[in-house]
Design an enzyme around this catalytic site. Sequence first.
Site, PDB file in Angstrom:
ATOM      1  N   GLY A 232       0.816  -1.220   0.000  1.00 36.95           N
ATOM      2  CA  GLY A 232       0.000   0.000   0.000  1.00 36.95           C
ATOM      3  C   GLY A 232       0.841   1.256   0.000  1.00 36.95           C
ATOM      4  CG  ASN A 233      -0.439   4.638  -1.562  1.00 39.31           C
ATOM      5  OD1 ASN A 233      -1.138   5.481  -1.011  1.00 39.31           O
ATOM      6  ND2 ASN A 233      -0.871   3.916  -2.593  1.00 39.31           N
ATOM      7  CG  HIS A 234       2.697   6.524   3.911  1.00 34.78           C
ATOM      8  ND1 HIS A 234       2.413   5.838   5.058  1.00 34.78           N
ATOM      9  CD2 HIS A 234       3.976   6.247   3.602  1.00 34.78           C
ATOM     10  CE1 HIS A 234       3.488   5.173   5.447  1.00 34.78           C
ATOM     11  NE2 HIS A 234       4.464   5.395   4.563  1.00 34.78           N
ATOM     12  CB  SER A 235      -2.801   8.191  -0.530  1.00 34.67           C
ATOM     13  OG  SER A 235      -3.806   9.123  -0.824  1.00 34.67           O
TER      14      SER A 235
END
Length: 429
Positions: A232-235
């Site tokens: 995933g990512n930090h958005s």
Amino acid sequence: MRPRAREDERGISPSGREGDTLPAVAEILMGVTGGIAAYKSLDVLRILQRHGHGVSVVMTHTAERFVGSASFAALSGREVGTHLFGDAGQPGYHHLDVTGGKDLMLIAPASANTMSQMATGAANSLLTSCYLAFRGPVVVAPAMNTAMWLHPATARTIETLRADGVHLVDPDTGLLADGAVGPGRLAEPAVIVAAVEAALAGTAAVKDMAGVRVLISAGGTREPIDAVRYVGNHSSGRMGWALAAAAYDRGAEVVVVQANVDLPRQPGIRYVNAPTAREMRDACRAEFTSSDLLLMCAAVADYRPVAAAGGKMDKAEAESLTVALERTTDILAELAALRDDQVLIGFAVEHGPDGLGRARAKRDRKAVDIVVHNDAAVAGAAFGGPDNIITIIGPGEAEIALPRMSKRACAEHILDAARPLVPARTVSA
Ligand code: CTP
């Protein structure tokens, strides 16, 4: 408020074309309170005027000790209110005469003292009486020394004002008049003006996107490795949420395709869940044909695990594990190729000095109208925070670099740039 043709600081209209009509030329009541930052209010006044707004000024007696009312009178071309009728043994102003016909009240700089009076409902000056009598949006830009700003009493005041619906423009951190470095410095005049215009755009009077169907992707996709793990990512989804709220307030019909956003849903906006890149692609394709404007704000994974394991993977005996990844579809580029007459806006989170060049190249490569660049390496522009620092690249040769401001204010600028491109047939306002 009346319509206007607005230009940016360099005389270029947001679309790069002349004569685009934007809303929100407003009558603004500007309150100035005591503090060394009072001189900066002169700049705020000038920028507001340059944007076509009419400005009337009221000052507290303490403010007059820092900047004379004559300066504000000369620049605004209007009388400056300093005391209430019957106050100081002189004929003064009636607060209802001052607030009448105003679209927004701005207080900059706002001292700790004036804000605490506003929070408690005290009406012992012309300015605080106007605040109590005024029924439109109020924007407050505090300025004070760091110790006062950090005091729990000020924090309580700010919390009360926010709860009362006041739009706060957070002070900057920097060198203050007393030589200390810390939070408390008045925000930059351009940032204050952006907050004013964001608040104006949120008022019922400005519906320049009525009839426009806006599709926004938001959040960050998660690509399963197995049943419990993901890439995933930090958005956080905040920028997409701000765009959705701004477009909705301007009268648009808004659909948000969202991936893993943990923020409150707003009534009137339709949300479609799309937690993975594949689901986001399907949802965006399904919604795109009936949209006029796409704001592709989501952080979509560029790669996903080739075959997500069905159950939970057991810890392997081996010391390391390699997960094979495959490319996902570039949704934005795909939709650009499919477009009828939709307007497309992409986002480019870049890192470091060549980022702007890469963002410009991305606009050409993906064949979209505008790319919004932000540099993840700059403090204040990172994922998850309330603010952003963006450059709007396009349409055409237009390029607008904005200072740090709230994501809502950024959203208003992005919509200002996009609005003139949306085909006229959709506009019923
Ligand atoms: N985007 C998309 N589909 C993807 C990846 C990205 O639609 N699979 C969109 C994003 O929502 C954003 C824009 O493309 O609007 C830019 O995303 P970014 O990941 O920065 O661009 P890439 O083309 O992946 O370029 P890079 O080589 O920098 O990774």
